[in-house]
Design an enzyme around this catalytic site. Structure first.
Site, PDB file in Angstrom:
ATOM      1  N   GLU A   1       0.812  -1.222   0.000  1.00  0.00           N
ATOM      2  CA  GLU A   1       0.000   0.000   0.000  1.00  0.00           C
ATOM      3  C   GLU A   1       0.843   1.267   0.000  1.00  0.00           C
ATOM      4  OE1 GLU A   1      -3.737   2.079   2.389  1.00  0.00           O
ATOM      5  OE2 GLU A   1      -3.092   0.062   2.911  1.00  0.00           O
TER       6      GLU A   1
ATOM      7  N   LYS B   1      -8.607  -1.332   0.831  1.00  0.00           N
ATOM      8  CA  LYS B   1      -9.607  -1.925   1.723  1.00  0.00           C
ATOM      9  C   LYS B   1     -10.245  -3.108   1.004  1.00  0.00           C
ATOM     10  CE  LYS B   1      -9.435   0.090   5.600  1.00  0.00           C
ATOM     11  NZ  LYS B   1      -9.062  -0.699   6.776  1.00  0.00           N
TER      12      LYS B   1
END
Length: 487
Positions: free
Chosen positions: A274, A290
């Site tokens: 990420e 997510k």
């Protein structure tokens, strides 16, 4: 003087240059999202913070001193000393501040936050080095560059120092290339034999983690928050050092923002997928993740899991919520009307898991430095929750030990306004001959506590594989039966 930038011919990977140097930082790119790898060693200045205690050391002169204050402000003053704002034509850093900014720096972003979790590993809240030279590996063009700025700890620049540092790197690379010129590289990376760890423990048993998920959902039902990220910390005895563990982790779980940081008495090994912030001049971008599903070796089942993820109302709602939070965070430092969301809920696949990812970008205001943007947006909303402040309060209540580097960020702030920072997830800490590895899950109103626990184990798959373990039900049973009594 301008920084020296010298292109060298080499076929060796970045890892081959890692030796016995001090303060090693390797940021290992492996995808289009991270075109470059960077290797830096022997920082001319090291900054560490423990709460308000800031330690500044100059390794070359063996001088150090302690300063008390807000670490963000102390670091900002140091960064301003080394800016090279006239060097704007390069897409990579010309020297910079490399290291990690741990989660508990949140208390200096939001001073009213409590700090109740126990820092049982006694790790610093941040550990960064200032590097005047580095090696840049451009994986897209297949080129390697040595960058040397000649910067000194007082901010002055020396042409002689720049050439000396450049010559050291050139000598190391040329020696390595010569030594391996007639050696055919192995088909795959090999490691020394290592028996599977028999003792993998957690600071929370399965039932304790589920109980905390349920408590978090009560806060959601009461209207305190919409979402919160909760984690458990796994631990295992380890018969190898941090560098070897990083190599194993990177081999079994390659990620676009892999990183190895040698922090002296402990090491950080990350396979983070990420991106937190990418800053180039005035342009800023963040890519929150997510929604998670495991990968499957059988293509049809793997596609089914991807479809399940992409059509999950829960996962999509969670990502949209966090995307909006980060859009607001960027709005605090960007020009009015410049913040956009060019990608929403894009599917991205990694070795053990697949995620949904959004992209948020904007244009920094003229008075905002890269360091100020980092401090304002810290920590990333994807690993706290929404609203961010209340979510962090609840995390502090429900998680018994400090997160340390986990859920902070790592990477670099370039002296020439080229910076990149990744969320510190899928990250192991090697300290005191043990490996520690946090795994978390985003909790919303309709989360199923059992499934959230299982999601944490799916995220631990690379960690377990690096330890010659498998993410099987037997591992989950071990974690239930043997919580670490010292936590």
């Amino acid at each position: 003087m301008r920084p020296l930038i010298v292109e060298l011919e080499t076929s060796r990977p970045p890892e081959s240059l890692v030796g016995r140097q001090s303060g090693i930082v390797l940021l290992r790119g492996s995808s289009e999202a991270s075109r470059y790898s960077f290797l830096a060693t022997n920082p001319f200045l090291i900054f560490r913070s423990f709460g308000s205690r800031c330690e500044i050391s100059l390794p070359e002169s063996h001088v150090s001193h302690v300063q008390f204050g807000n670490p963000w402000q102390v670091l900002d003053a140091l960064m301003s000393r080394f800016e090279l704002l006239d060097e704007v034509d390069f897409p990579f850093p010309l020297g910079g501040c490399f290291g990690f900014w741990g989660y508990d720096l949140k208390n200096f972003t939001e001073p009213k936050l409590p700090r109740r979790a126990l820092n049982d590993l006694e790790l610093p809240d941040s550990h960064v080095g200032f590097y005047d030279s580095l090696v840049v590996f451009d994986h897209q063009l297949g080129k390697t560059f040595v960058v040397s700025t000649g910067l000194n700890a007082d901010g002055s620049r020396s042409e002689k120092r720049a050439h000396e540092k450049c010559d050291v790197w050139k000598s190391e690379i040329q020696h390595l290339e010569s030594a391996h010129r007639d050696v055919k590289p192995p088909a795959s990376q090999s490691f020394s034999a290592f028996a599977p760890s028999q003792e993998i423990s957690s600071n929370l048993s399965r039932d304790e983690f589920i109980s905390r998920v349920q408590r978090a959902q009560k806060y959601i039902h009461f209207g305190d928050i919409y979402q919160v990220n909760l984690s458990q910390r796994l631990a295992a005895g380890c018969g190898m050092k941090g560098w070897e563990f990083f190599q194993r982790l990177n081999a079994v779980s390659p990620a676009p923002f892999a990183a190895y940081l040698d922090c002296g008495d402990f090491q950080v090994a990350s396979s983070s997928p990420e991106q937190f912030l990418r800053l180039s001049g005035a342009h800023i971008i963040t890519r929150p993740i997510k929604g998670t599903r495991p990968r499957h070796a059988e293509p049809t089942r793997d596609a089914q899991l991807a479809y399940e993820l992409q059509t999950s109302g829960k996962e999509l709602a969670e990502l949209v919520m966090i995307t909006d939070l980060l859009r607001n965070d960027l709005g605090k430092v960007c020009e009015f009307g410049s913040v956009q969301v060019p990608e929403l809920a894009k599917l991205e696949k990694f070795a053990q898991v697949q995620h949904l990812v959004s992209t948020v970008e904007g244009r920094l205001r003229k008075d905002v430095t890269h360091f100020a943007a980092l401090a304002s947006c810290f920590p990333g909303g994807s690993i706290t929750g929404a609203p961010k402040f209340r979510a962090m309060e609840i995390i502090d209540e429900l998680e018994p030990v400090s997160r340390g580097p986990y859920c902070g960020c790592h990477g670099y702030l370039g002296f020439n306004r080229e910076s990149q920072l990744s969320i510190t997830i899928r990250t192991a800490i090697y300290a005191r001959e043990k490996i520690y590895f946090n795994v978390g899950a985003g909790i919303v109103a309709d989360s199923k506590p059992d499934a959230e626990y299982d999601e944490t184990l799916a995220k631990a798959a690379g960690f377990l594989a690096a330890l010659n373990q498998s993410p099987t039900p037997e591992i989950a049973h071990k974690l239930r039966a043997k919580p670490n009594p010292g936590f």
